[in-house]
Design an enzyme around this catalytic site. Sequence first.
Site, short mmCIF file in Angstrom:
data_model
loop_
_atom_site.label_atom_id
_atom_site.label_comp_id
_atom_site.label_asym_id
_atom_site.label_seq_id
_atom_site.Cartn_x
_atom_site.Cartn_y
_atom_site.Cartn_z
N HIS A 191 0.65 -1.21 -0.11
CA HIS A 191 0.05 -0.09 -0.19
C HIS A 191 0.67 1.13 0.19
O HIS A 191 0.23 2.32 -0.15
CB HIS A 191 -1.01 0.08 1.18
N ASP A 394 3.87 9.55 -1.23
CA ASP A 394 2.64 8.75 -0.66
C ASP A 394 2.34 7.66 -1.91
O ASP A 394 2.41 7.65 -3.00
CB ASP A 394 1.30 9.73 -0.65
P1 ADQ Z 1 -2.83 6.38 4.32
O1 ADQ Z 1 -1.40 6.91 4.64
O2 ADQ Z 1 -3.40 6.16 5.59
O3 ADQ Z 1 -2.75 4.98 3.33
P2 ADQ Z 1 -4.47 7.79 2.55
O4 ADQ Z 1 -4.62 6.92 1.31
O5 ADQ Z 1 -4.66 9.23 2.20
O6 ADQ Z 1 -3.50 7.35 3.34
O7 ADQ Z 1 -5.99 7.34 3.35
C1 ADQ Z 1 -6.31 7.82 4.23
C2 ADQ Z 1 -7.68 7.65 4.65
O8 ADQ Z 1 -8.08 8.27 6.11
C3 ADQ Z 1 -8.73 8.26 3.91
O9 ADQ Z 1 -9.89 7.32 3.48
C4 ADQ Z 1 -9.36 9.37 4.43
O10 ADQ Z 1 -10.77 9.65 4.38
C5 ADQ Z 1 -9.21 9.06 6.15
N1 ADQ Z 1 -9.08 10.19 6.78
C6 ADQ Z 1 -8.04 11.02 6.63
N2 ADQ Z 1 -8.08 12.05 7.74
C7 ADQ Z 1 -9.38 11.66 8.22
C8 ADQ Z 1 -9.84 12.15 9.43
N3 ADQ Z 1 -9.43 13.29 10.01
N4 ADQ Z 1 -10.91 11.77 9.78
C9 ADQ Z 1 -11.45 10.60 9.32
N5 ADQ Z 1 -10.81 10.07 8.38
C10 ADQ Z 1 -9.91 10.42 7.78
C11 ADQ Z 1 -1.81 4.07 2.84
C12 ADQ Z 1 -0.90 4.63 2.23
C13 ADQ Z 1 -1.69 5.40 0.88
C14 ADQ Z 1 -2.53 4.47 0.26
C15 ADQ Z 1 -3.59 3.75 1.18
C16 ADQ Z 1 -4.40 2.94 0.33
O11 ADQ Z 1 -0.04 5.46 2.72
O12 ADQ Z 1 -0.70 5.96 0.12
O13 ADQ Z 1 -3.44 5.38 -0.69
O14 ADQ Z 1 -2.88 3.06 2.19
O15 ADQ Z 1 -3.61 1.77 -0.23
#
Ligand code: ADQ
Length: 844
Positions: A191, A394
């Site tokens: 991921h 990311d």
């Molecule tokens: P993350 O590093 O967690 O995931 P991301 O892909 O942006 O990063 O996902 C974050 C999730 O958390 C999103 O669904 C978002 O809605 C939720 N979120 C963020 N802030 C929030 C808040 N304050 N309250 C509630 N929900 C919140 C890892 C990798 C990424 C990759 C994903 C999926 O780092 O690059 O895209 O896995 O593979």
Amino acid sequence: MIVNATSPMVVVANRLPFIVQKNAETGQFERKQCAGGLVTAVAPVVVETNGLWVGWSGQHLEDGEHDIPEANPNDRSPTAGLKSQQVIPVRLPQKQFDDYYNGCCNATFWPLFHSMPDRALFQSDKWEAYRQVNEHFAKLTVEAVIKLAETNPDSVPLVWLHDYHLMMAANSIRDRCDKLGLPIKMAFFLHIPFPSWDIMRLFPWDDELLQGILGCDSVGFHVEDYCLNFIDCCQRRLGCRVDREQMLVEHNGRTVSVHPLPISIPYDRFVSLAEKAPQVVKNNEQEQLLLGVDRLDYTKGLVHRIRAFETLLQKHPEHIEHVTFLQVAVPSRTDVKEYQELKEDLDQLIGRINGRFSTPNWSPIRYIYGCVSQEQLAAFYRDSSVAVVTPLRDGMNLVAKEFVACQVGEPGVLMLSPFAGAGTSMHEALLVNPYETDEFAEVMHRALTMPKDERELRMQQLRHREREHDVNFWLQSFLKSVDCLADNNLTPGRLLPLREEDFSQFLASYVKESSRLALLLDYDGTLAPIAPHPDLARMPEETRRVLERLSHMPDVNVAIISGRSVENVKSMIGIEGITYAGCHGFEILHPDGTMFIHPVPHEYEVQLEQLKKQLEEEVCKYGAWLEQKSSGITFHYREVPKDKQSEIMTNAQKLFQHNNIKLHQSHMAYEARPPVTWDKGRAAIYLLRTLFGLDWCDRVSTIFAGDDRTDEDAMRALQGMAVTFRITTLPNLRTAATYRLPNTDAVLTMLKWVEKRLSSRLPVTNGLRSRKTSMSSIGNNSPPHPPSSPTRRSRSNSQSPSPTEPNKQMMVMTDQVYHQLISRKNSPPRVSVSPVNSNTRSTV
Ligand code: ADQ
């Protein structure tokens, strides 16, 4: 969701799709949902295929054993249909879990894979904990496979490992399932980004890690760049054969396919959330919101983003009181100092900027530190003018996609970092380098002032793509890539069998047509396949013929370095005019018949005699037998029936210990070797120096090939001075070799490549090089001429005895002689050392 999967799925992830918590009021354990992309996408497949989910439940071993609670009847989450018996919880001691999770996953892999090596810690004890925990996951996964086989004996389960927490489990799962005769398919999905070779090589155990991932049949990354980085690492670090176009890697005789599988979001769900979510309260109708939504992590670039916003207000004061930055940050890894420091830095920065620009009716930054509901998030996404998604690095970034899905009203603008995986496909976003603060501020300004028609056009395109390529599409693409999608007939990608041309990749820049070449080769397992008894380990006739032709080429020296006795290996190979080193280099028979013998301490010889006697009397039974060598013995137990092996091995070990002789493990055998600092490595260097002089390395291209631990001594000694090949089928092996080859056939192919490469040379016939029999004219497999006396240029002036009758001259190698030899530049030292009588050998 219609899944259409043909196999029951075992998902293996660090966490279960929910956390098990004790309800403080009722005292009952219950499920607490964690809604993430992975859970939303994957849980329905596990439910529909009657599969299983293996993961950490949030509880430690110390918390005691308890059942996994069933879902609440009102549960509408994607995991609601997952019964407790479909869940295999991983429970570990807290300390071990902490070393694995915080010590290795988050302190090593997270920063390293995000190309921030300065933040990465490399600690062997944490790595060890990681391996152990992966082993534990592997064990439980196999239990899951067994469980599925009991209820569903005709199907082949698909084991799907997730993320950087589980990169070392695959080989153990495969091994255990093979032993139980349980067929499985196995895939891995990462991921986070997969870094370039330059970053990956900083990890001290990178070879093990790569082999850990290669234990799967199929490996998925978000984007093509990560796939190519992985393929590059496998080729450069492990010497794997790869096909970049088809994205295939060959390892350990298996072909592993690599797939770009960009993850996405449940698009429709976000659309309907956005359609229903209540309005976000603004200061006034015209106020524009810039929005950031992230986990509070240093990779997300929050500090860079807020600084750019400060620059915007400074350079474009017209936005003061009209634009607000709304930053939502979810607490993350709050027990880690680095994350606590990041929070403090961000708090201070926001405080300072708010202090600097605030007016009585307006503060520039609204900061929410906490988790907000998806409904609330959808409202923020919908009502913001600009989403600022600017991570420093990311894997994908789902926030960018969620923002786009929620643009159901007035279209906003997406600002996106090119260093997020999403940046490679969301072309209509405004790309911005988060490190370039001034430019960053200018792009913010451009986004805030973008005309509606441009916004509409860009957002329409973005939305169209994300609607098509939603999380369901990702899942179907994954199932297709592992050939587990109904109505899909995938022909699995295969690398062509190893061909001679493949060696151009390994050797072309090192072995030129005009090179002087030294070929140092082990025998058993390298030239001849391993057999139940050494006498049965025969080299294929074709290999013999190629070797023979090579040995007749000018400026090519062939030497065999084996653990067998010199007479024995010579009789097995049966080629005249090459060098034979027996007993791991303790005895070396040169082509002119002179013999080099390394001295052996007298005390060892006495102990050896005693050991021999005892082994013969006490443990040479049930098929175990003793091989006699001039400087040692080999005790073979390969033919001992399985139920007797452990007894025989233990007794033999005791006798070695009792006689104070170090036991060297060989292929189903124990060896006694003289306790001197002489091994295949030193023997190889000695050979090269005697053949070519002290500066051999400048003038000679050297190839070494071997298959076992004793050969590693040579691979280490020759590191950087030769191309070395390790013949191995072990799935996870550390080697000092430059490249790996799967079997003796591959060695033959390599020899054929060498032969072709050097084929413009003229062979040697009775001391004369004849144009008629140049290698290029040899069309058939028969040797160009009968074996002749060893008449290389360097040897032609020495008085060579008949090759069939070894010269009785011998010299004994003392350390003094050795140093004398190796310090003499360019002269063939063998000739200058007085021969000694063979009888003196054992007395030195
Ligand atoms: P993350 O590093 O967690 O995931 P991301 O892909 O942006 O990063 O996902 C974050 C999730 O958390 C999103 O669904 C978002 O809605 C939720 N979120 C963020 N802030 C929030 C808040 N304050 N309250 C509630 N929900 C919140 C890892 C990798 C990424 C990759 C994903 C999926 O780092 O690059 O895209 O896995 O593979």
